[in-house]
Design an enzyme around this catalytic site. Structure first.
Site, PDB file in Angstrom:
ATOM      1  N   ILE A 397       0.865  -1.175   0.000  1.00 40.03           N
ATOM      2  CA  ILE A 397       0.000   0.000   0.000  1.00 40.03           C
ATOM      3  C   ILE A 397       0.902   1.225   0.000  1.00 40.03           C
ATOM      4  O   ILE A 397       1.599   1.504   0.983  1.00 40.03           O
ATOM      5  CB  ILE A 397      -0.924   0.020   1.236  1.00 40.03           C
ATOM      6  CG1 ILE A 397      -1.788  -1.236   1.278  1.00 40.03           C
ATOM      7  CG2 ILE A 397      -1.794   1.268   1.234  1.00 40.03           C
ATOM      8  CD1 ILE A 397      -2.574  -1.388   2.564  1.00 40.03           C
ATOM      9  N   HIS A 398       0.914   1.969  -1.107  1.00 39.52           N
ATOM     10  CA  HIS A 398       1.798   3.116  -1.222  1.00 39.52           C
ATOM     11  C   HIS A 398       1.068   4.379  -0.769  1.00 39.52           C
ATOM     12  O   HIS A 398      -0.119   4.529  -1.086  1.00 39.52           O
ATOM     13  CB  HIS A 398       2.237   3.271  -2.690  1.00 39.52           C
ATOM     14  CG  HIS A 398       3.333   4.256  -2.888  1.00 39.52           C
ATOM     15  ND1 HIS A 398       4.622   4.025  -2.449  1.00 39.52           N
ATOM     16  CD2 HIS A 398       3.337   5.478  -3.472  1.00 39.52           C
ATOM     17  CE1 HIS A 398       5.378   5.065  -2.767  1.00 39.52           C
ATOM     18  NE2 HIS A 398       4.614   5.974  -3.389  1.00 39.52           N
ATOM     19  N   PRO A 399       1.670   5.268   0.000  1.00 43.29           N
ATOM     20  CA  PRO A 399       3.070   5.272   0.427  1.00 43.29           C
ATOM     21  C   PRO A 399       3.203   5.002   1.932  1.00 43.29           C
ATOM     22  O   PRO A 399       3.506   5.905   2.708  1.00 43.29           O
ATOM     23  CB  PRO A 399       3.505   6.685   0.088  1.00 43.29           C
ATOM     24  CG  PRO A 399       2.263   7.507   0.387  1.00 43.29           C
ATOM     25  CD  PRO A 399       1.068   6.594   0.192  1.00 43.29           C
ATOM     26  N   GLU A 403       4.711  -0.873   3.560  1.00 50.94           N
ATOM     27  CA  GLU A 403       4.978  -1.293   2.183  1.00 50.94           C
ATOM     28  C   GLU A 403       6.399  -1.805   2.025  1.00 50.94           C
ATOM     29  O   GLU A 403       6.670  -2.722   1.238  1.00 50.94           O
ATOM     30  CB  GLU A 403       4.745  -0.107   1.247  1.00 50.94           C
ATOM     31  CG  GLU A 403       5.060  -0.373  -0.216  1.00 50.94           C
ATOM     32  CD  GLU A 403       5.004   0.883  -1.056  1.00 50.94           C
ATOM     33  OE1 GLU A 403       4.815   0.761  -2.273  1.00 50.94           O
ATOM     34  OE2 GLU A 403       5.147   1.991  -0.499  1.00 50.94           O
TER      35      GLU A 403
END
Length: 423
Positions: A397-399, A403
């Site tokens: 899952i950015h940012p 991650e």
């Protein structure tokens, strides 16, 4: 109180994000303690209400065993009552230890039990001990602006991954916490102005002294089993005072123990809660599941949090052998550090795997903001036997900081640089 110190950091960071924070903002110890104690009182009241709703009788009394089925309960007013039961559960926990061999320590110091209810600021504080409790207390005291020093006899965070323990203390030191390493206090004396002079000895035998407003000992805790009248039962105690047994059952089949007083258990509140629930189900719910004390996640709430589940690198090597272990690791920079340009030198992740096959993960470690939240999620996966192959195949899952765990790809064995190079 950990959150209070983090908010202090956030106030400083907010200026970089455009918030026009006026200079000279200070912190009120009294307001913080009042809020914390109000919360604790509400929790205690809520527990009392729930007990009543569940038709559980609560006695505010000191209990001791008369025999293996009988308890004498003595109320504050001296009235006594005898209780008999088919099953008895002991959950008396532990209390902080004072170094009784250090003159002045008992009279002129406090413990971690006291710090949360002090009515006035502790001021310049010496924290004695290298445990997670010691570092957590030192971390939030320094975080709210109080001069803080940690005195440690040997190593910090014994039982935790030592590489990461070093990162935690390096961050604290960079934030202003002083460390007196390989030192032990030898005497405490109170001065006319209320301050405390501490004399200590270092490993080379040199004696030094300094004056503090408060001295806090966090050198360990003792199980509360010595005044329960257990000598009137056949319950076997370990030499350290903890109860011996298996699956929370003592040497007397109908006497059980949960929580910190169990030898071989884990001194964590959620562990005691889970063990107690499972015990209740075994006794009355016709279920057989027992508490699994392996792969229990926890977090050290130092200013830079350290979340961990499973084995440390040292324990993994000891159990499986160095040639059978693969360690993936990476430094990273949390997004919230970028605008204020905060140092991320100690933000680090480590995944300890078996080297064969799909590389089952046996230990996972995170140092950084919100490490507890990150670790709780990954703890489920570790409990389910997740492998490095599965971790690496997961989309991040950015940012987020988490991650970086699913992107981790550099092994210690490779010798490649694990420092962050970009997004």
């Amino acid at each position: 109180m950990h959150q209070a110190s983090l908010l202090g950091e956030a106030i400083e960071d907010s200026r970089h994000y455009g918030w026009r924070v006026p200079p000279g903002i200070d912190h009120s110890w009294e307001a913080m303690v009042e809020a914390v104690q109000n919360h604790v009182r509400s929790l205690n009241w809520g527990h009392r209400v729930q007990l009543k709703d569940k038709r559980v009788e609560y006695l505010n009394a000191k209990g001791t065993f008369v025999d293996e089925h009988t308890i004498r309960a003595v109320m504050k007013n001296g009235k006594e009552r005898k209780l008999t039961a088919g099953n008895v559960v002991i959950a008396t926990g532990m209390r902080p230890r004072y170094p009784t061999d250090v003159p002045g320590a008992v009279e002129h110091s406090i413990t971690s039990d006291d710090i949360f209810s002090l009515t006035k600021s502790p001021g310049k504080t010496l924290v004695v001990g290298g445990s997670y409790v010691a570092l957590e207390c030192a971390g939030f005291l320094n975080g709210i602006g109080l001069p803080t020093t940690v005195m440690v006899r040997s190593i910090c965070l014994r039982g935790f991954d030592q590489q990461i323990a070093g990162l935690v203390t390096d961050h604290m030191q960079a934030a202003g916490v002083g460390f007196l390493r390989e030192c032990v206090p030898t005497r405490l004396s109170k001065n006319d102005d209320g301050t405390i002079t501490v004399i200590w000895k270092s490993s080379d035998g040199e004696e030094k002294s300094e004056t503090f407003d408060t001295v806090l000992f966090a050198i360990g805790r003792d199980p509360q089993t010595s005044e329960l009248g257990l000598e009137n039962t056949g319950v076997t105690l370990h030499s350290n005072g903890k109860m011996q047994g298996k699956n929370e059952q003592s040497s007397i089949p109908h006497i059980y123990g949960i929580g910190d007083i169990l030898e071989g258990g884990m001194e964590l509140t959620p562990v005691a809660i889970k063990a107690g629930k499972l015990l209740a189900h075994r006794l009355f719910g016709e279920r057989s599941e027992v508490m699994n004390y392996e792969q229990v996640a926890t977090t050290v709430f130092t200013p830079l949090e350290y979340g961990t589940v499973g084995l440390s690198e040292e324990d993994a090597i000891r159990i499986h052998g160095e040639d059978n272990i693969e360690v993936y690791h990476s430094f990273y920079k949390p997004l919230e550090y970028t605008v204020p340009d905060r140092s991320s030198d100690q933000c680090y992740m480590k995944v300890v795997c078996l080297r064969e096959g799909d590389q089952k993960i046996v230990g996972l470690h995170v140092v950084g903001p919100h490490a507890g939240e990150i670790t709780q999620g990954f703890a489920v996966a570790v409990k389910c036997g997740v492998t490095y192959i599965q971790l690496a195949s997961t989309v991040g899952i950015h940012p987020t900081s988490a991650e970086d765990l699913v992107k981790i790809n550099i092994t210690k064995r490779s010798g490649l640089d694990p420092t962050v190079t970009g997004c």
